[in-house]
Design a protein around this motif. Structure first.
Motif, mmCIF file in Angstrom:
data_model
loop_
_atom_site.group_PDB
_atom_site.id
_atom_site.type_symbol
_atom_site.label_atom_id
_atom_site.label_comp_id
_atom_site.label_asym_id
_atom_site.label_seq_id
_atom_site.Cartn_x
_atom_site.Cartn_y
_atom_site.Cartn_z
ATOM 1 N N LEU A 162 -20.488 -63.498 -35.741
ATOM 2 C CA LEU A 162 -20.450 -63.238 -37.170
ATOM 3 C C LEU A 162 -21.318 -64.281 -37.866
ATOM 4 C CD1 LEU A 162 -16.636 -62.534 -37.558
ATOM 5 C CD2 LEU A 162 -18.467 -60.942 -37.051
ATOM 6 N N HIS A 163 -22.093 -63.819 -38.812
ATOM 7 C CA HIS A 163 -23.033 -64.715 -39.491
ATOM 8 C C HIS A 163 -22.567 -64.895 -40.928
ATOM 9 C CE1 HIS A 163 -25.885 -64.430 -36.157
ATOM 10 N NE2 HIS A 163 -25.263 -63.293 -35.989
ATOM 11 N N VAL A 164 -22.183 -66.096 -41.246
ATOM 12 C CA VAL A 164 -21.564 -66.329 -42.540
ATOM 13 C C VAL A 164 -22.521 -67.122 -43.433
ATOM 14 C CG1 VAL A 164 -19.537 -67.309 -43.668
ATOM 15 C CG2 VAL A 164 -19.342 -66.380 -41.373
ATOM 16 N N PRO A 165 -22.768 -66.635 -44.653
ATOM 17 C CA PRO A 165 -23.651 -67.383 -45.551
ATOM 18 C C PRO A 165 -23.148 -68.810 -45.745
ATOM 19 C CG PRO A 165 -23.090 -65.240 -46.469
ATOM 20 C CD PRO A 165 -22.240 -65.413 -45.244
ATOM 21 N N LYS A 166 -24.107 -69.682 -46.001
ATOM 22 C CA LYS A 166 -23.774 -71.106 -46.078
ATOM 23 C C LYS A 166 -22.714 -71.444 -47.116
ATOM 24 C CE LYS A 166 -27.126 -74.290 -44.798
ATOM 25 N NZ LYS A 166 -28.139 -75.224 -45.220
ATOM 26 N N ASN A 167 -22.738 -70.701 -48.241
ATOM 27 C CA ASN A 167 -21.808 -71.052 -49.314
ATOM 28 C C ASN A 167 -20.473 -70.330 -49.176
ATOM 29 O OD1 ASN A 167 -23.039 -68.577 -49.840
ATOM 30 N ND2 ASN A 167 -22.704 -68.760 -52.038
ATOM 31 N N MET A 168 -20.262 -69.651 -48.054
ATOM 32 C CA MET A 168 -18.995 -68.944 -47.877
ATOM 33 C C MET A 168 -18.304 -69.429 -46.614
ATOM 34 S SD MET A 168 -19.815 -65.114 -49.040
ATOM 35 C CE MET A 168 -20.479 -64.809 -50.671
ATOM 36 N N LYS A 169 -17.036 -69.027 -46.498
ATOM 37 C CA LYS A 169 -16.277 -69.432 -45.327
ATOM 38 C C LYS A 169 -15.677 -68.207 -44.687
ATOM 39 C CE LYS A 169 -14.731 -74.003 -46.562
ATOM 40 N NZ LYS A 169 -13.740 -74.704 -47.321
ATOM 41 N N LEU A 170 -15.613 -68.197 -43.383
ATOM 42 C CA LEU A 170 -14.891 -67.142 -42.703
ATOM 43 C C LEU A 170 -13.576 -67.787 -42.273
ATOM 44 C CD1 LEU A 170 -15.157 -64.249 -41.612
ATOM 45 C CD2 LEU A 170 -15.845 -65.252 -39.452
ATOM 46 N N VAL A 171 -12.464 -67.272 -42.806
ATOM 47 C CA VAL A 171 -11.178 -67.920 -42.531
ATOM 48 C C VAL A 171 -10.386 -67.067 -41.550
ATOM 49 C CG1 VAL A 171 -9.051 -68.769 -43.579
ATOM 50 C CG2 VAL A 171 -11.185 -68.910 -44.831
ATOM 51 N N ALA A 172 -9.921 -67.669 -40.477
ATOM 52 C CA ALA A 172 -9.045 -66.967 -39.543
ATOM 53 C C ALA A 172 -7.646 -67.539 -39.732
ATOM 54 C CB ALA A 172 -9.525 -67.188 -38.120
ATOM 55 N N LEU A 173 -6.709 -66.693 -40.097
ATOM 56 C CA LEU A 173 -5.348 -67.167 -40.358
ATOM 57 C C LEU A 173 -4.387 -66.531 -39.379
ATOM 58 C CD1 LEU A 173 -4.837 -66.904 -44.221
ATOM 59 C CD2 LEU A 173 -4.950 -68.966 -42.864
ATOM 60 N N PRO A 174 -3.480 -67.287 -38.816
ATOM 61 C CA PRO A 174 -2.449 -66.643 -37.987
ATOM 62 C C PRO A 174 -1.509 -65.840 -38.888
ATOM 63 C CG PRO A 174 -2.047 -69.012 -38.190
ATOM 64 C CD PRO A 174 -3.331 -68.736 -38.899
ATOM 65 N N LEU A 175 -0.941 -64.778 -38.345
ATOM 66 C CA LEU A 175 -0.101 -63.913 -39.175
ATOM 67 C C LEU A 175 1.077 -64.670 -39.779
ATOM 68 C CD1 LEU A 175 0.019 -60.540 -37.256
ATOM 69 C CD2 LEU A 175 -1.119 -61.065 -39.399
ATOM 70 N N PHE A 176 1.637 -65.619 -38.991
ATOM 71 C CA PHE A 176 2.819 -66.310 -39.522
ATOM 72 C C PHE A 176 2.499 -67.122 -40.767
ATOM 73 C CE2 PHE A 176 1.306 -69.295 -36.195
ATOM 74 C CZ PHE A 176 1.113 -70.426 -36.967
ATOM 75 N N GLU A 177 1.218 -67.453 -40.943
ATOM 76 C CA GLU A 177 0.828 -68.213 -42.132
ATOM 77 C C GLU A 177 0.894 -67.302 -43.378
ATOM 78 O OE1 GLU A 177 0.118 -71.327 -42.688
ATOM 79 O OE2 GLU A 177 -0.865 -71.181 -44.656
ATOM 80 N N LEU A 178 0.573 -66.018 -43.180
ATOM 81 C CA LEU A 178 0.603 -65.081 -44.308
ATOM 82 C C LEU A 178 2.030 -64.620 -44.613
ATOM 83 C CD1 LEU A 178 -2.384 -62.702 -43.439
ATOM 84 C CD2 LEU A 178 -2.321 -64.446 -45.213
ATOM 85 N N TYR A 179 2.831 -64.504 -43.536
ATOM 86 C CA TYR A 179 4.145 -63.885 -43.668
ATOM 87 C C TYR A 179 5.005 -64.607 -44.699
ATOM 88 C CZ TYR A 179 8.836 -62.364 -42.552
ATOM 89 O OH TYR A 179 10.105 -61.891 -42.650
ATOM 90 N N ASP A 180 5.517 -63.832 -45.656
ATOM 91 C CA ASP A 180 6.426 -64.354 -46.671
ATOM 92 C C ASP A 180 5.795 -65.496 -47.476
ATOM 93 O OD1 ASP A 180 8.807 -64.097 -47.952
ATOM 94 O OD2 ASP A 180 9.890 -65.542 -46.702
ATOM 95 N N ASN A 181 4.516 -65.429 -47.651
ATOM 96 C CA ASN A 181 3.828 -66.529 -48.331
ATOM 97 C C ASN A 181 2.987 -66.018 -49.492
ATOM 98 O OD1 ASN A 181 3.059 -69.099 -48.871
ATOM 99 N ND2 ASN A 181 2.116 -69.509 -46.873
ATOM 100 N N ALA A 182 3.624 -65.135 -50.317
ATOM 101 C CA ALA A 182 2.894 -64.541 -51.444
ATOM 102 C C ALA A 182 2.515 -65.600 -52.473
ATOM 103 C CB ALA A 182 3.737 -63.450 -52.093
#
Ligand code: BG6
Length: 481
Positions: A439-459
């Motif tokens: 994956l090629h990500v522009p310099k001013n952006m970030k590609l974030v990989a998050l584990p599901l447990f980080e998202l869960y119940d974290n509105a």
């Protein structure tokens, strides 16, 4: 690279501006924007002109605002019949920089000459790909492995060099591709050996290059001794005037100024880690066979390159970076429908729109833009094959839909009953990735990989749409590989 002139050169009254406009129009009517001769390709845009030799795809002349910005020795020939590299302009050093290490990788480089063969090979000018756009005249040159290169360097490759003449810039991009059917990876160094012509009356000793403080450099004059640069502003005055240094991990923007004189050049690079600063000094310069008399006094080479370490390109992989992209779409009209990372047009299909944007946002593309009033280089990927080399995006079912009824930011996972026309609809899709993907990500952006447990119940942290993803995925059997 960017040339910025001192104030004196920039001043002009209305009358001159008017003449300028008339000249530009005449220029465009009178001359074809891209013209070929037996040995060269000439690009014209208004008053600007760039000339590229088919030998080495070497840009050997760039005229901006009536002045030549590159040094090319008058004793050097740009003709294809002459086998020597062009002494000046922007020769492309590939697949090695400097004298090759003959023992490395089982002798892979042992038959190569200094700086490799790209600078002496005859490149193919692709008239078909070359074009005039509103922003630039663009010429493409190709060099592919063939039986002769394979006897010298046993690797398949495809190089595409793109030269763009813009209104106030010359942009050069080198695209490197290891074909999918290659039997082994393609390990290379790359360097755009730019000979920057100094303003009349300025000698290399008055040149200052910054910021280089704190960088590690290899001093080739001292047998490649590695040291730390303690000066932020470096001069070009070595023993007998000779300076030959490889600065590792150099900043992407470097300024060239002249002691006691106005004017500056700015060299910009992207994705090439290093930069070489070279001038042979008068004595060694005079000993160079194809150097014109006192030629070494007329330039300083500041060469963007990837030379401190090799790029190891796996088959079908690319060495790439991307330009910055605007973070948001300016027009509210365009925001009516939004996809992750982008908006689609009203009449576009969501799936196809998402695929196109994923290709565009994360597919390979690599360039060095060398800036306003510029000449210089890059390593880039062949954009013609971008889609082909992008991951094969498999758009699965929509996981959820969110509606924004008004101009406030809040979104609902249903269409509120009182709303007739939502201001924005966001659909979240599940997208399969192939087993291997770059994956090629522009310099001013970030590609974030998050584990599901980080998202869960974290509105609170991620908002309701992202926090709901673990619930929505619970109906799938997720195979973790
Ligand atoms: C520079 C190298 O990039 O190129 C120098 O750092 C070398 O060491 C110079 O002398 C010119 O090389 P060539 O092969 O074009 O004479």
């Amino acid at each position: 690279m960017k040339w910025a002139e001192g104030r004196s050169g920039a001043c002009c009254g209305c009358w001159f501006a008017l003449v300028d406009i008339i000249d530009v129009r005449r220029g465009r009517l009178a001359a074809m924007p891209i013209e070929t001769t037996n040995d060269t390709v000439i690009l014209r845009r208004g008053h600007q002109r760039a000339e590229v030799a088919l030998k080495g795809a070497t840009v050997f002349s760039y005229v901006y605002a009536g002045k030549e910005r590159l040094f090319t020795s008058s004793k050097s020939s740009v003709k294809t019949a002459d086998s020597a590299a062009v002494r000046g302009g922007i020769p492309i050093c590939w697949p090695v920089f400097g004298p090759p290490d003959t023992t490395a990788r089982g002798g892979l480089y042992s038959k190569l000459k200094q700086h490799g063969f790209a600078r002496t090979s005859i490149w193919h000018f692709s008239e078909h790909d070359s074009k005039s756009t509103d922003d630039a005249e663009i010429a493409f040159f190709h060099l592919e492995s063939h039986p002769e290169t394979l006897t010298l360097f046993d690797r398949s490759f495809k190089l595409v060099y793109e030269v763009q003449l813009r209104d106030a810039a010359l942009v050069a991009k080198l695209h490197v591709h290891a074909p999918a059917d290659s039997s082994a990876e393609l390990p290379f160094q790359a360097l755009l050996h730019s000979y920057l012509r100094l303003p009349a009356g300025i000698k290399p000793a008055r040149v200052r290059v910054a910021p280089l403080g704190g960088l590690t450099f290899r001093d080739k004059v001292q047998g490649n001794v590695e040291s730390k640069e303690d000066r932020d502003v470096v001069d070009v005055q070595g023993p007998n005037g000779e300076v030959d240094r490889v600065y590792l991990q150099a900043p992407d923007t470097l300024q060239v100024t002249y002691e006691g004189a106005e004017g500056e050049m700015v060299v910009k690079k992207q994705s090439l880690a290093d930069v070489v600063l070279w001038n042979p000094g008068p004595d060694k310069g005079a000993a160079i066979g194809d150097m014109e008399k006192n030629g070494a006094d007329k330039y300083v080479c500041l060469e963007p390159g990837q030379v401190g370490s090799f790029v190891e390109l796996k088959p079908d992989y690319v060495f790439a970076t991307k330009d910055e992209q605007p973070e948001d779409t300016p027009s509210v009209g365009q925001r009516l429908q939004k996809l992750p990372g982008d908006f689609i047009n009203m009449h576009e299909s969501e799936e196809e729109g998402l695929k196109t944007r994923l290709h565009h946002r994360l597919g390979p593309e690599f360039e060095i833009v060398v800036g306003k009033e510029a000449a210089g280089g890059s390593v880039a990927f062949d954009s013609a094959s971008r889609e082909q080399l992008s991951p094969d995006w498999n758009i699965n079912s929509a996981l959820s839909k969110w509606w924004r009824p008004n101009f406030e930011g809040f979104m609902y996972p249903y269409m509120p009953i009182h709303v007739s026309t939502p201001k924005e609809v966001k659909t979240i899709f599940l997208v399969d990735l192939p087993e291997h993907a770059v994956l090629h990500v522009p310099k001013n952006m970030k590609l974030v990989a998050l584990p599901l447990f980080e998202l869960y119940d974290n509105a609170i942290r991620y908002g309701p749409a992202l926090a709901a993803i673990p619930h929505l995925l619970s109906k799938y059997d997720v195979e973790i590989v």
